[in-house]
Design an enzyme around this catalytic site. Sequence first.
Site, PDB file in Angstrom:
ATOM      1  N   GLU A 151       3.674  -8.151  -1.299  1.00  0.00           N
ATOM      2  CA  GLU A 151       2.753  -7.447  -0.399  1.00  0.00           C
ATOM      3  C   GLU A 151       2.712  -8.139   0.955  1.00  0.00           C
ATOM      4  O   GLU A 151       1.627  -8.394   1.490  1.00  0.00           O
ATOM      5  CB  GLU A 151       1.363  -7.360  -1.038  1.00  0.00           C
ATOM      6  CG  GLU A 151       1.405  -6.741  -2.437  1.00  0.00           C
ATOM      7  CD  GLU A 151       0.046  -6.622  -3.118  1.00  0.00           C
ATOM      8  OE1 GLU A 151      -0.885  -7.327  -2.712  1.00  0.00           O
ATOM      9  OE2 GLU A 151      -0.059  -5.813  -4.054  1.00  0.00           O
ATOM     10  N   GLU A 194      -0.075  -2.457   2.848  1.00  0.00           N
ATOM     11  CA  GLU A 194      -1.323  -2.310   2.090  1.00  0.00           C
ATOM     12  C   GLU A 194      -2.475  -1.967   3.034  1.00  0.00           C
ATOM     13  O   GLU A 194      -2.616  -2.564   4.107  1.00  0.00           O
ATOM     14  CB  GLU A 194      -1.614  -3.617   1.348  1.00  0.00           C
ATOM     15  CG  GLU A 194      -2.910  -3.547   0.572  1.00  0.00           C
ATOM     16  CD  GLU A 194      -3.197  -4.828  -0.209  1.00  0.00           C
ATOM     17  OE1 GLU A 194      -2.274  -5.659  -0.359  1.00  0.00           O
ATOM     18  OE2 GLU A 194      -4.337  -4.985  -0.651  1.00  0.00           O
ATOM     19  N   CYS A 245      -9.000  -3.510  -4.323  1.00  0.00           N
ATOM     20  CA  CYS A 245      -9.411  -4.069  -3.023  1.00  0.00           C
ATOM     21  C   CYS A 245      -9.510  -3.024  -1.909  1.00  0.00           C
ATOM     22  O   CYS A 245     -10.462  -3.020  -1.134  1.00  0.00           O
ATOM     23  CB  CYS A 245      -8.456  -5.169  -2.606  1.00  0.00           C
ATOM     24  SG  CYS A 245      -6.715  -4.689  -2.693  1.00  0.00           S
ATOM     25  N   HIS A 252       1.822 -13.251   2.013  1.00  0.00           N
ATOM     26  CA  HIS A 252       1.021 -12.078   1.674  1.00  0.00           C
ATOM     27  C   HIS A 252       0.248 -11.653   2.932  1.00  0.00           C
ATOM     28  O   HIS A 252      -0.513 -12.443   3.500  1.00  0.00           O
ATOM     29  CB  HIS A 252       0.072 -12.457   0.538  1.00  0.00           C
ATOM     30  CG  HIS A 252      -0.626 -11.301  -0.089  1.00  0.00           C
ATOM     31  ND1 HIS A 252      -1.653 -10.641   0.533  1.00  0.00           N
ATOM     32  CD2 HIS A 252      -0.437 -10.686  -1.290  1.00  0.00           C
ATOM     33  CE1 HIS A 252      -2.080  -9.668  -0.261  1.00  0.00           C
ATOM     34  NE2 HIS A 252      -1.356  -9.668  -1.366  1.00  0.00           N
TER      35      HIS A 252
HETATM   36 ZN   LIG Z   1      -6.030  -3.839  -0.758  1.00  0.00          ZN
END
Ligand SMILES: [Zn+2]
Length: 431
Positions: A98, A114, A192, A37
């Site tokens: 991710e 992201e 987030c 990640h």
């Molecule tokens: Zn984020």
Amino acid sequence: MRGKHKVEPDETANFKFIGDMVQERTPIRKAQTAEGHAVLALYFYAGAADVAAETGEQELIDALDRLWGNVVNKKMYVTGACGQTHHGSSSHVDMIHEGFISEYMMPNLSAYNETCANVCNSMFNYRMLGLHGESKYADIMELVLFNSALSGISIEGKDYFYANPLRVSHKGHDPGNDTEFDVRQPYIPCFCCPPNLVRTIAKISNWAYSLSENGISVNLYGGNKLATKLLDGSKIQLKQETQYPWKGKVDITVEKAKKEAFDILLRIPEWASGSKISINGVGIGEGVVTGTYTTINRKWKKGDVITLDMPMDVKLLEGNPLIEEVRNQVAVKRGPVVYCVETPDLPENTDILDVYLPVQSNLTATFKPDLLGGVSTITGNLKLRKDTKEGMYTEVTQPTWETSEVQLVPYFSWANRGASEMSVWLPVVWE
Ligand SMILES: [Zn+2]
């Protein structure tokens, strides 16, 4: 605890938070490649760099250097973005999401990137800058900030992207999930990215300068005033005036300084070849080398003006030949800003996948104060392919072209004019 858990062969299926996904397979000092990640990985590296800054442990610094090189040279997008895929597998075939996948595997349409991962990349680089004092880290901070971080927020500052792909076509890649969109969202349930980005924007002033042994370094350019103390406790005040990144001229005025000589270091970005520095109008001659800090040591006095002039040429970039996804394509960059073609700037009903960039397209930059909050656009003659192809594979025929004068906009500013298609990489016409 990292690296202590022995991962069983069938244990990592179905996105369990285990193995490379959570940095659990390999102890960081033994890690050769960036895995898992991307947000978890880059925060982990940033934290480890904080530890290394306190302990000076060489084995840890060597590991961080290795991981930094792997990210920046083999797994990072031209926008500074990280985390190539939403769902995939690590080098050890642990299921990850991710996250980082194979080296040089850089999809554009399905790129995940992201916002948090991109922001974390700049945080990691800020810490590496503190460890090593080399300008290449500040170059990456700047690349991320102006491109793959800023793309996460709308010009108005109210809407957010979670994923930051480098190409959007409404024909292809419809992920249909709650983190990938083609317009920014006012509220993202997985929450987030918005606060992570806005707190970073609020904190950038802390990254603009660093203290050195006997002076101060200018890491980031932008209009600001600085009032602080050097490490010996003496007061320093600087004023930075510039239209950067739209113009390459930066004036730094000394407003307060100690009597004794000290260093002012200026970052000369890797892309800024031909940069010149003058003090009170007098050039400093030799010593301005791209990809380094130029150190100017002298007795400074109130009213001294340092001028850095960085040429802001429009540049075409190509990828390493091992990045199959961008072979025979180019990206447009001016200074630290990466550009894209977006459908509002194309003739009506043009498919983004039909836009080609002739290598001799005479690209010129124009500052437009009323567009997208005030940006420099880049205009040139692009080729639009008119013979539409259906089917997976078709026989090659001579393309039918239409030439059109098209404006490119900064990548960070795309999708501020409604739902659109966009591409950073454009197939090139070599002529
Ligand atoms: Zn984020």
